[in-house]
Design a protein around this motif. Structure first.
Motif, mmCIF file in Angstrom:
data_model
loop_
_atom_site.group_PDB
_atom_site.id
_atom_site.type_symbol
_atom_site.label_atom_id
_atom_site.label_comp_id
_atom_site.label_asym_id
_atom_site.label_seq_id
_atom_site.Cartn_x
_atom_site.Cartn_y
_atom_site.Cartn_z
ATOM 1 N N LEU A 114 0.824 -1.200 0.000
ATOM 2 C CA LEU A 114 0.000 0.000 0.000
ATOM 3 C C LEU A 114 0.869 1.265 0.000
ATOM 4 N N LEU A 115 0.262 2.366 -0.371
ATOM 5 C CA LEU A 115 0.868 3.678 -0.164
ATOM 6 C C LEU A 115 0.309 4.219 1.135
ATOM 7 N N ILE A 116 1.178 4.441 2.124
ATOM 8 C CA ILE A 116 0.741 4.757 3.477
ATOM 9 C C ILE A 116 1.255 6.130 3.899
ATOM 10 N N ASP A 117 0.340 7.013 4.241
ATOM 11 C CA ASP A 117 0.703 8.302 4.823
ATOM 12 C C ASP A 117 0.771 8.122 6.334
ATOM 13 N N ALA A 118 1.989 8.079 6.855
ATOM 14 C CA ALA A 118 2.180 7.831 8.295
ATOM 15 C C ALA A 118 2.626 9.089 9.019
ATOM 16 N N THR A 119 2.156 10.241 8.558
ATOM 17 C CA THR A 119 2.591 11.511 9.152
ATOM 18 C C THR A 119 1.662 12.011 10.245
ATOM 19 N N THR A 120 0.486 11.392 10.394
ATOM 20 C CA THR A 120 -0.472 11.829 11.415
ATOM 21 C C THR A 120 -0.728 10.696 12.395
ATOM 22 N N PRO A 121 -0.493 10.894 13.701
ATOM 23 C CA PRO A 121 -0.691 9.815 14.681
ATOM 24 C C PRO A 121 -2.098 9.256 14.646
ATOM 25 N N HIS A 122 -2.193 7.944 14.920
ATOM 26 C CA HIS A 122 -3.487 7.268 14.981
ATOM 27 C C HIS A 122 -3.407 6.229 16.090
ATOM 28 N N PRO A 123 -4.415 6.142 16.971
ATOM 29 C CA PRO A 123 -4.312 5.248 18.136
ATOM 30 C C PRO A 123 -4.287 3.765 17.805
ATOM 31 N N ASN A 124 -4.736 3.365 16.610
ATOM 32 C CA ASN A 124 -4.796 1.944 16.266
ATOM 33 C C ASN A 124 -3.772 1.554 15.220
ATOM 34 N N ALA A 125 -2.650 2.268 15.187
ATOM 35 C CA ALA A 125 -1.624 1.996 14.190
ATOM 36 C C ALA A 125 -0.255 1.952 14.865
ATOM 37 N N LEU A 126 0.676 1.254 14.215
ATOM 38 C CA LEU A 126 2.050 1.243 14.701
ATOM 39 C C LEU A 126 2.668 2.621 14.543
ATOM 40 N N SER A 127 3.547 2.989 15.468
ATOM 41 C CA SER A 127 4.399 4.153 15.264
ATOM 42 C C SER A 127 5.844 3.694 15.378
ATOM 43 N N ILE A 128 6.694 4.193 14.480
ATOM 44 C CA ILE A 128 8.087 3.769 14.423
ATOM 45 C C ILE A 128 8.991 4.988 14.423
ATOM 46 N N SER A 129 10.045 4.920 15.216
ATOM 47 C CA SER A 129 11.089 5.939 15.229
ATOM 48 C C SER A 129 12.400 5.249 14.899
ATOM 49 N N ALA A 130 13.090 5.736 13.867
ATOM 50 C CA ALA A 130 14.352 5.137 13.429
ATOM 51 C C ALA A 130 15.427 6.213 13.379
ATOM 52 N N PRO A 131 16.678 5.846 13.693
ATOM 53 C CA PRO A 131 17.768 6.824 13.566
ATOM 54 C C PRO A 131 17.832 7.389 12.151
ATOM 55 N N LEU A 132 18.224 8.628 12.044
ATOM 56 C CA LEU A 132 18.242 9.299 10.752
ATOM 57 C C LEU A 132 19.146 8.578 9.755
ATOM 58 N N CYS A 133 20.230 8.012 10.243
ATOM 59 C CA CYS A 133 21.191 7.364 9.351
ATOM 60 C C CYS A 133 20.867 5.897 9.079
ATOM 61 N N ALA A 134 19.853 5.343 9.744
ATOM 62 C CA ALA A 134 19.563 3.910 9.617
ATOM 63 C C ALA A 134 18.952 3.595 8.270
ATOM 64 N N ARG A 135 19.472 2.549 7.645
ATOM 65 C CA ARG A 135 18.969 2.056 6.379
ATOM 66 C C ARG A 135 18.974 0.536 6.431
ATOM 67 N N SER A 136 18.405 -0.108 5.422
ATOM 68 C CA SER A 136 18.429 -1.562 5.369
ATOM 69 C C SER A 136 19.865 -2.052 5.469
ATOM 70 N N GLY A 137 20.110 -2.958 6.412
ATOM 71 C CA GLY A 137 21.456 -3.459 6.631
ATOM 72 C C GLY A 137 22.171 -2.810 7.792
ATOM 73 N N THR A 138 21.620 -1.707 8.341
ATOM 74 C CA THR A 138 22.245 -1.070 9.503
ATOM 75 C C THR A 138 22.149 -1.963 10.724
ATOM 76 N N ASP A 139 21.077 -2.720 10.817
ATOM 77 C CA ASP A 139 20.868 -3.705 11.886
ATOM 78 C C ASP A 139 20.884 -3.092 13.281
ATOM 79 N N CYS A 140 20.077 -2.048 13.466
ATOM 80 C CA CYS A 140 19.888 -1.476 14.803
ATOM 81 C C CYS A 140 19.029 -2.422 15.639
#
Length: 257
Positions: free
Chosen positions: A46-72
């Motif tokens: 899907l195309l997901i607009d995740a810019t507005t909080p919603h109580p029934n949805a996941l919220s994710i915070s990732a380091p600015l430099c993290a990309r696939s393979g960073t393995d945080c």
């Protein structure tokens, strides 16, 4: 501050850059047809607009430099997230509580609760998608306090655990004070309805607020309705930190690295 975008199995997810992190405030991961129904996973791609909080949805915070393979390391919060440092990917997972999440029906499998099933779907979503956010799907820690700690421990049962996380932090877990069968008559009295899925869905949809008010009255006198009965001998073999105190962000960070 600006937009950021991640593409993964779930689809293309648009978030924001804020405070030195990439934030995705509302990612749908389940669908619930009616309040007392079991959850089903959302469609992928899907195309997901995740810019507005919603109580029934996941919220994710990732380091600015993290990309696939960073393995945080990934920390999954069932309770309110805490600050652990900038090397972690944080995921906050909502789930149903109260009667909607934990009132059992006769047709339910033993040990099945909708509030736990909500979290299980989130953990599966994380396994499929978190690597695109820079997270390590093999290094996931689930954290809960109070009633959420009880859910975290229930996920560790051998009949529930599917290898989707490595360790659990459970702070001051709160389980129901008495078996549901002893309280069933009280629930029926408070809701004034037959305790079937169909009737309670009808009540929840036709009389908004009635179920929530009844649950608050129940919890005031009898404590929370959550997964039960808890038996430590039924837990799978994984790292479980259970403390009879508040969450310790420093200790969680050290163990999750």
């Amino acid at each position: 501050m600006g937009e950021t975008e991640i593409t993964c199995a779930a689809g293309t997810i648009v978030g924001e850059v804020r405070g030195g992190a990439r934030l995705f405030d509302a990612i749908p991961f389940l669908e619930i047809a009616h309040p007392f129904d079991d959850p089903v996973a959302v469609k992928q791609g899907l195309l997901i607009d995740a810019t507005t909080p919603h109580p029934n949805a996941l919220s994710i915070s990732a380091p600015l430099c993290a990309r696939s393979g960073t393995d945080c390391p990934v920390v999954v919060w069932l309770s309110a997230p805490a600050e652990l440092g900038d090397e972690f990917v944080h995921v906050h997972v909502p789930h149903r509580d109260g009667f909607e999440g934990f009132l059992p029906f006769a047709a339910d499998a033993i040990g099945h609760f909708r509030g736990v099933a909500d979290v299980q779907l989130a953990l599966r979503w994380i396994q499929r998608n978190i690597e695109a956010f820079g997270g390590d799907p093999t290094n996931v820690t689930v954290v809960g306090a109070g009633e959420e700690a009880a859910v975290a421990l229930w996920l560790c049962r051998r009949d529930h655990y599917a290898g989707e996380f490595r360790r659990v932090w459970a702070a001051d877990p709160v389980f129901p004070r008495a078996p549901y069968e002893k309280r069933k008559w009280i629930v029926r009295y408070l809701l004034s309805a037959p305790l079937t899925r169909a009737k309670l869905n009808e009540l929840a949809e036709n009389r908004p607020g009635r179920v929530g008010r009844s649950y608050r009255r129940y919890a005031k006198f009898f404590g929370p309705m959550g997964p039960q009965p808890h038996d430590a001998s039924e837990l799978a073999e994984l790292a479980v930190v259970r403390v009879e105190d508040a969450l310790d962000p420093g200790a969680i960070a050290e163990s999750a690295r």
